[in-house]
Enzyme design. Structure first.
Site, PDB file in Angstrom:
ATOM      1  CB  SER A  79      -0.863  -0.272   0.622  1.00 22.69           C
ATOM      2  OG  SER A  79      -2.425   0.793   1.111  1.00 22.69           O
TER       3      SER A  79
ATOM      4  CG  ASP B  33      -4.247  -1.380  -0.041  1.00 22.23           C
ATOM      5  OD1 ASP B  33      -3.766  -1.613   1.336  1.00 22.23           O
ATOM      6  OD2 ASP B  33      -4.500  -0.446   0.235  1.00 22.23           O
TER       7      ASP B  33
END
Length: 341
Positions: A71, A185
């Site tokens: 991320s 993510d």
């Protein structure tokens, strides 16, 4: 978060003299061929702490040659792996709330609150498409396959594809489709990618966990934040139009809708982003505990930034300084551990 690509100007040339000289100046750990890796965790705006961590480690003579990011960690890791961290930091510190909103294209019909097409196009126009394997440092990013729930590792191929896939926060940014897979993510499956770092050959791993102590915590006063945004919005009508052109109500109604979605209708009711952030924080905290319990890194750094909200990317100074402080708190342990390898 995809707007953050705008600073990742990766050189196509061979490894720079600066990098070559820096590698020669590294401590005895490199001279003894001990491969040090750094696992940069997920954490949205808290991720700017990674910059301070890397800087403080460098001042100790520690420059990891293996970088794994999940991320927001994938973004900062890409800047570091491409020898662009200094320029990246300058850009990050200059971000304002207006800058952040200016890159957002609101959409509620495409799998996420923010479509991200404008951001991705901007990134491709300003960043060279280089291969991960051409970077000066060994780099990898983690994403999650939405269809299977499995983590996906990016260790080669286009740098932007790997980073963009890794930062697709569910519910906020739309998923990315690559090779017939919808990717979101990396923090959903591997918030602090120690396993990827180890698979890339790291013998000593420094893990940066941004999720410690965040469950049950709240960001800075929603009312104070909302008041600040209201002032910005009221000072520039066109600014509001850019982020809410799809909402067909009056100017006043659009402002109220946006602020209630972001911050809640009053001080007692959480807004959409706070509910989303708190839910993801709980999940990532539990996953992080489980994964690092089964595959513990040699060193864990835990910047304390529970007061920082999901999208407060304009608070870089606070995050970077806490990243540096987290290294200083652990300095005796770091030196002791590395002296024994």
């Amino acid at each position: 978060m995809a707007f953050l690509f705008s600073s990742l100007r990766v050189p196509l040339a061979l490894v720079s003299d600066k990098y070559a000289n820096g590698k020669k100046q590294m401590n005895n750990h490199s001279e003894n061929n001990i491969k040090i890796g750094i696992a940069l965790g997920s954490g949205s705006a808290r991720g700017w702490a990674h910059i301070g961590v890397i800087q403080a480690l460098k001042e100790m003579g520690i420059e990891p040659e293996i970088v794994a990011g999940s991320s927001i960690g994938a973004i900062v890791g890409a800047a570091y792996a491409s020898d662009q961290l200094e320029n990246f930091e300058k850009w990050v510190r200059s971000l304002s709330w207006k800058d952040i909103i200016n890159f957002l294209d609101v959409s509620v019909l495409s799998g996420g609150f923010i479509q991200g097409e404008k951001l991705h196009e901007f990134a491709r126009a300003h960043v060279q498409e280089v291969a991960i394997e051409s970077l000066p440092r060994n780099y990898g990013a983690v994403a999650t396959d939405l269809g299977t729930g499995r983590e996906v590792w990016f260790r080669d191929g286009p740098l932007l594809d790997g980073v963009r896939a890794s930062i697709g926060l569910p519910g906020l940014f739309t998923p990315v489709r690559l090779k017939d897979r919808w990717l979101v993510d990396g923090g959903l499956t591997n918030p602090v990618p120690v396993s990827l770092c180890r698979a890339m050959g790291a013998e000593v791993i420094i893990a940066v966990n941004l999720n410690g102590g965040i469950v049950g915590k709240h960001s800075r006063s929603r009312k104070a934040r909302a008041d600040s945004v209201k002032q910005d919005i009221n000072s520039e009508t066109a600014f509001l139009d850019r982020i809410s052109s799809q909402l067909k109500n009056s100017l006043s109604e659009r402002k109220d809708i946006l602020l209630s979605q972001l911050f809640g209708e009053n001080n007692d009711a959480p807004g959409v982003l706070e509910v989303l952030a708190s839910s993801i924080n709980i999940m990532q905290d539990r996953i992080t505990r489980s994964r690092m319990g089964g595959d513990p890194p040699e060193i864990i750094l835990s910047p304390q930034l529970s007061q920082l909200g999901l999208m407060e990317f304009d608070q870089a100074d606070m995050a970077i300084e806490e990243g540096r402080a987290s290294v200083q708190r652990m300095r005796p342990a770091i030196e002791q551990i590395l002296s024994g390898v």
